[in-house]
Design an enzyme around this catalytic site. Structure first.
Site, short mmCIF file in Angstrom:
data_model
loop_
_atom_site.label_atom_id
_atom_site.label_comp_id
_atom_site.label_asym_id
_atom_site.label_seq_id
_atom_site.Cartn_x
_atom_site.Cartn_y
_atom_site.Cartn_z
N THR A 1 0.96 -1.28 0.07
CA THR A 1 0.02 -0.08 0.01
C THR A 1 0.92 1.14 0.05
O THR A 1 2.07 1.30 0.55
CB THR A 1 -0.98 -0.13 1.23
OG1 THR A 1 -1.41 1.37 1.50
CG2 THR A 1 -0.30 -0.25 2.46
N TYR B 1 -1.93 0.85 10.75
CA TYR B 1 -2.21 0.17 9.35
C TYR B 1 -0.86 0.06 8.54
O TYR B 1 -0.41 -1.13 8.14
CB TYR B 1 -3.54 0.50 8.63
CG TYR B 1 -3.36 0.20 7.16
CD1 TYR B 1 -3.90 -1.25 6.88
CD2 TYR B 1 -3.32 0.93 6.01
CE1 TYR B 1 -3.82 -1.89 5.57
CE2 TYR B 1 -3.30 0.64 4.65
CZ TYR B 1 -3.62 -1.00 4.52
OH TYR B 1 -3.87 -1.47 3.29
N1 LIG Z 1 -8.45 -0.73 -1.63
C1 LIG Z 1 -7.35 -0.02 -1.52
O1 LIG Z 1 -7.47 1.23 -2.08
C2 LIG Z 1 -6.09 -0.52 -1.15
C3 LIG Z 1 -5.22 0.38 -1.15
C4 LIG Z 1 -3.81 -0.05 -0.78
C5 LIG Z 1 -3.63 -1.43 -0.52
N2 LIG Z 1 -4.60 -2.35 -0.40
C6 LIG Z 1 -4.35 -3.65 -0.02
O2 LIG Z 1 -5.07 -4.51 -0.93
C7 LIG Z 1 -5.69 -5.64 -0.63
C8 LIG Z 1 -7.05 -5.94 -0.94
O3 LIG Z 1 -7.93 -4.61 -0.24
P1 LIG Z 1 -9.54 -4.63 -0.49
O4 LIG Z 1 -9.75 -3.09 -0.55
O5 LIG Z 1 -9.93 -5.55 -1.34
O6 LIG Z 1 -9.91 -5.26 0.89
P2 LIG Z 1 -11.09 -6.01 1.48
O7 LIG Z 1 -11.43 -6.14 2.75
O8 LIG Z 1 -12.32 -5.98 0.46
O9 LIG Z 1 -10.57 -7.61 1.20
C9 LIG Z 1 -9.77 -8.36 1.88
C10 LIG Z 1 -10.24 -9.60 1.97
O10 LIG Z 1 -9.71 -10.43 2.95
C11 LIG Z 1 -10.25 -11.30 3.77
N3 LIG Z 1 -9.37 -11.66 4.82
C12 LIG Z 1 -8.60 -10.88 5.84
N4 LIG Z 1 -7.89 -11.61 6.69
C13 LIG Z 1 -8.09 -12.90 6.24
C14 LIG Z 1 -7.59 -14.14 6.88
N5 LIG Z 1 -6.55 -14.08 7.81
N6 LIG Z 1 -8.00 -15.23 6.12
C15 LIG Z 1 -8.76 -14.99 5.18
N7 LIG Z 1 -9.38 -14.03 4.74
C16 LIG Z 1 -9.13 -12.96 5.26
C17 LIG Z 1 -11.37 -10.32 4.14
O11 LIG Z 1 -12.56 -11.39 4.55
C18 LIG Z 1 -11.91 -9.79 3.00
O12 LIG Z 1 -12.77 -10.10 2.14
C19 LIG Z 1 -5.36 -5.48 1.11
O13 LIG Z 1 -4.04 -6.26 1.40
C20 LIG Z 1 -5.05 -4.09 1.39
O14 LIG Z 1 -4.28 -3.91 2.32
C21 LIG Z 1 -5.95 -1.93 -0.89
#
Ligand SMILES: NC(=O)c1ccc[n+]([C@@H]2O[C@H](COP(=O)([O-])OP(=O)(O)OC[C@H]3O[C@@H](n4cnc5c(N)ncnc54)[C@H](O)[C@@H]3O)[C@@H](O)[C@H]2O)c1
Length: 316
Positions: free
Chosen positions: A127, A151
């Protein structure tokens, strides 16, 4: 045919990666624990149409307690998207979810990855939050990370663990530092989702601070394309890449674009700046362009229009 695992498969970005892989005819195992950080019903909706595919299987469970040795036996690529996302909720009592889901879960996966004979790539979702209030804008990957949120600390720790397992055991990781991803299925705690939902319900939009903060917004299909390239380009192994949308935008201007899309003025409610939010983010994507061939395709207006269509169908 490659065998692939996507962790966080029912989440926002993970579900789009699964969809793109299935469209290419790949065989995909999705893993998600459907935790209640936000409404699990939304996560089930994210993947309902994907579950119709014979090439997709879903494992519902916590990464920390799965038998990864067996799971990774014949896997070529892991897209590790599962995490506890969200900057604001990372202060206070909730922090243990961040250490468990971001650091410990990644470590468990890496431990098994070091013995996985078939594994060609582990793409880690990092991120822009690792940069904090970076002094150099646009920010390149060589800048020393200085997170301003718990975070960001946990994601940086996980990214560094990937680096350690690469150096010591040859785990073929690639880290992608996403800059604010948006589009259909965006998490309900994220700004554009909240904004469009408020508009739909004829409520004022909550704007943190003065609205002059800037962000590099990345449409989800561009983030997916970066993942697919990261999994195949040989020179990507062991590298970290910024994945941004290609331009830095002032939040207040985003609201003007939203007003244009919905065809009416937007009511704004300014609230206090949130702790842990970086003031500005801007990605220098030249490394991703050069090595991954990354080129963001979707403009902010087009991307926002697609998210608005999705929000309308979700809530009406
Ligand atoms: N959305 C953004 O703008 C953004 C920006 C930077 C980084 N990220 C990173 O991208 C990735 C996806 O983000 P997102 O926005 O799709 O989030 P999200 O919360 O929609 O998806 C993450 C999923 O992971 C699952 N999860 C979490 N811990 C778990 C575990 N221990 N075992 C099994 N499942 C688990 C959750 O149930 C969830 O469905 C993450 O790693 C996040 O840190 C996202």
């Amino acid at each position: 045919m490659a065998k692939i695992i996507v962790t966080g498969a029912a989440g926002f970005i993970g579900s789009h990666i699964v969809e793109a892989l299935l469209q290419r005819g790949e065989e995909v195992i999705g893993i998600d624990e459907f935790n209640d950080y936000y409404e699990p019903m939304l996560k089930h909706k994210n993947i309902a149409h994907l579950q119709l595919s014979p090439n997709f299987s879903l494992i519902e469970g916590n990464i920390q307690f799965l038998d990864w040795q067996t799971l990774l036996k014949d896997i070529d690529v892991v897209y590790h998207q599962a995490a506890q996302a969200g900057v604001r909720a990372s202060w206070g009592q909730g922090f243990r979810f961040y250490t468990e889901r971001n650091i410990s879960a990644t470590q468990v996966l890496l431990e098994a990855a070091k013995d996985a004979k078939h594994l060609k790539r582990l793409v880690f979702a990092s991120t822009s939050s690792v940069y904090g209030d970076a002094e150099t804008l646009p920010t390149h990957e060589g800048i020393c990370p200085q997170p301003v949120s718990p975070y960001g600390i946990t994601k940086l720790a996980a990214e560094r663990l990937c680096g350690l397992y690469h150096k010591n055991f040859g785990v073929p990781f690639v880290a992608l530092r996403y800059f604010t991803v948006y589009g259909p299925r965006q998490r309900p705690d994220m700004a554009f989702h909240k904004f469009f939902k408020s508009i739909l319900q004829d409520e004022a939009i909550p704007v943190y601070g003065d609205g002059q903060q800037t962000r590099d917004f990345t449409f989800v299909s561009d983030a997916v394309a970066a993942n697919l390239a990261a999994a195949t380009v040989p020179e990507a192994v062991g590298e970290i890449f910024n994945i941004g949308g290609g331009s830095r935008v002032v939040l207040a201007e985003v609201l003007d674009t939203m007003a244009e899309i919905i065809g009416k003025p937007i009511k704004r409610n300014h609230i206090e700046k949130a702790m842990g939010d970086a003031r500005h983010t801007a990605a220098d994507v030249s490394k991703a362009r050069k090595i991954l061939g990354y080129q963001p395709q979707v403009s902010l207006k087009e991307g926002l229009t697609r998210e608005w269509q999705w929000i309308k169908s979700l809530y009406s």
